[in-house]
Design a protein around this motif. Structure first.
Motif, mmCIF file in Angstrom:
data_model
loop_
_atom_site.group_PDB
_atom_site.id
_atom_site.type_symbol
_atom_site.label_atom_id
_atom_site.label_comp_id
_atom_site.label_asym_id
_atom_site.label_seq_id
_atom_site.Cartn_x
_atom_site.Cartn_y
_atom_site.Cartn_z
ATOM 1 N N GLY A 82 27.586 50.883 -63.444
ATOM 2 C CA GLY A 82 26.743 51.914 -62.817
ATOM 3 C C GLY A 82 26.255 51.387 -61.442
ATOM 4 O O GLY A 82 26.397 51.837 -60.299
ATOM 5 N N GLY A 110 27.639 58.861 -72.657
ATOM 6 C CA GLY A 110 26.268 59.488 -72.543
ATOM 7 C C GLY A 110 26.232 58.950 -71.037
ATOM 8 O O GLY A 110 25.411 59.458 -70.219
ATOM 9 N N PHE A 111 26.320 57.508 -70.948
ATOM 10 C CA PHE A 111 26.207 56.690 -69.706
ATOM 11 C C PHE A 111 26.919 57.157 -68.619
ATOM 12 O O PHE A 111 26.271 57.566 -67.515
ATOM 13 C CB PHE A 111 26.427 55.140 -69.944
ATOM 14 C CG PHE A 111 26.244 54.348 -68.962
ATOM 15 C CD1 PHE A 111 25.365 54.217 -68.466
ATOM 16 C CD2 PHE A 111 27.459 54.135 -67.894
ATOM 17 C CE1 PHE A 111 24.777 53.375 -67.183
ATOM 18 C CE2 PHE A 111 27.322 53.371 -66.884
ATOM 19 C CZ PHE A 111 26.033 52.874 -66.209
ATOM 20 N N THR A 134 28.090 60.333 -68.435
ATOM 21 C CA THR A 134 27.385 61.562 -67.794
ATOM 22 C C THR A 134 26.035 61.477 -67.026
ATOM 23 O O THR A 134 25.775 62.203 -66.031
ATOM 24 C CB THR A 134 26.875 62.420 -69.166
ATOM 25 O OG1 THR A 134 28.012 62.505 -69.954
ATOM 26 C CG2 THR A 134 26.472 63.771 -69.018
ATOM 27 N N GLY A 135 25.392 60.231 -67.346
ATOM 28 C CA GLY A 135 24.210 60.143 -66.547
ATOM 29 C C GLY A 135 24.504 59.669 -65.079
ATOM 30 O O GLY A 135 23.761 60.320 -64.309
ATOM 31 N N ILE A 136 25.507 58.906 -64.911
ATOM 32 C CA ILE A 136 26.118 58.871 -63.437
ATOM 33 C C ILE A 136 26.616 60.096 -63.024
ATOM 34 O O ILE A 136 26.270 60.262 -61.757
ATOM 35 C CB ILE A 136 27.356 57.620 -63.481
ATOM 36 C CG1 ILE A 136 26.814 56.324 -64.167
ATOM 37 C CG2 ILE A 136 27.930 57.668 -62.271
ATOM 38 C CD1 ILE A 136 25.825 55.507 -63.245
ATOM 39 N N HIS A 137 27.233 60.877 -63.684
ATOM 40 C CA HIS A 137 27.844 62.246 -63.072
ATOM 41 C C HIS A 137 26.653 62.831 -62.648
ATOM 42 O O HIS A 137 26.503 63.519 -61.360
ATOM 43 C CB HIS A 137 28.553 62.910 -63.970
ATOM 44 C CG HIS A 137 29.716 62.521 -64.068
ATOM 45 N ND1 HIS A 137 30.875 63.333 -64.254
ATOM 46 C CD2 HIS A 137 30.496 61.303 -64.458
ATOM 47 C CE1 HIS A 137 31.999 62.710 -64.165
ATOM 48 N NE2 HIS A 137 31.850 61.480 -64.365
ATOM 49 N N LYS A 138 25.408 62.982 -63.357
ATOM 50 C CA LYS A 138 24.184 63.726 -63.112
ATOM 51 C C LYS A 138 23.696 63.413 -61.836
ATOM 52 O O LYS A 138 23.119 64.011 -60.838
ATOM 53 C CB LYS A 138 23.311 63.789 -64.074
ATOM 54 C CG LYS A 138 23.712 64.730 -65.174
ATOM 55 C CD LYS A 138 22.761 64.772 -66.433
ATOM 56 C CE LYS A 138 23.049 65.578 -67.489
ATOM 57 N NZ LYS A 138 22.076 65.506 -68.664
ATOM 58 N N GLN A 139 23.680 61.761 -61.886
ATOM 59 C CA GLN A 139 23.252 61.468 -60.289
ATOM 60 C C GLN A 139 23.843 61.611 -59.014
ATOM 61 O O GLN A 139 23.110 61.691 -58.189
ATOM 62 C CB GLN A 139 23.118 59.733 -60.636
ATOM 63 C CG GLN A 139 22.571 58.950 -59.547
ATOM 64 C CD GLN A 139 22.644 57.510 -59.783
ATOM 65 O OE1 GLN A 139 22.777 56.941 -60.989
ATOM 66 N NE2 GLN A 139 22.182 56.592 -58.863
ATOM 67 N N SER A 178 25.560 66.455 -59.288
ATOM 68 C CA SER A 178 24.649 67.555 -59.772
ATOM 69 C C SER A 178 24.983 68.668 -58.804
ATOM 70 O O SER A 178 24.555 69.716 -59.144
ATOM 71 C CB SER A 178 23.169 66.955 -60.105
ATOM 72 O OG SER A 178 22.650 66.560 -58.986
#
Length: 128
Positions: A22, A72-73, A75-80, A83
């Motif tokens: 990340g 899940g990790f 997806t967190g990068i995608h949200k960062q 979004s």
């Protein structure tokens, strides 16, 4: 006899290593204007490196990839980063009548031609 050795997924090791992927992706994305973050062609190589990194780290921890924790990790990068990238509704409209008629008539004519050819060949084989 020989025993089949199974490597259990070391989830804690994987979760410890994934943030390095990340951080690397974050550093690469700094090179891209944030207004272009929704244009995949602007950063496709960076994203490819990121996914390869997450896959490598999952495999190094004897985990399958993708797996729920890696997803899940990711997806967190995608949200960062993505979004604000909303998919706009595509407004579909019919092509002009000339094109539409052509697109309809070509398969109909081909079907009729194939039926005629089959019937004609079946009658010819009776004569021979």
């Amino acid at each position: 006899g020989a025993r089949l050795q199974t490597n259990l997924c070391n989830e804690s090791l994987m979760l410890e290593k994934l943030p390095t992927c990340g951080k690397s992706f974050e550093e690469m994305m700094k090179k891209v204007d944030s207004k272009k973050w929704c244009n995949l062609t602007e950063f496709i190589m960076y994203y490819d490196n990121f996914t390869q990194c997450t896959e490598r780290e999952a495999n190094n921890a004897s985990c399958f990839w993708p797996n729920p924790l890696a997803e899940g990790f990711i997806t967190g990068i995608h949200k960062q980063f993505f979004s604000n990238c909303t998919s706009e509704k595509v407004h579909w409209e019919d092509p002009p009548d000339e094109i539409l008629i052509t697109l309809i008539l070509i398969p109909v004519m081909l079907t009729c031609a194939m039926i005629t050819l089959v019937v004609w060949c079946s009658k010819r084989s009776d004569i021979l």
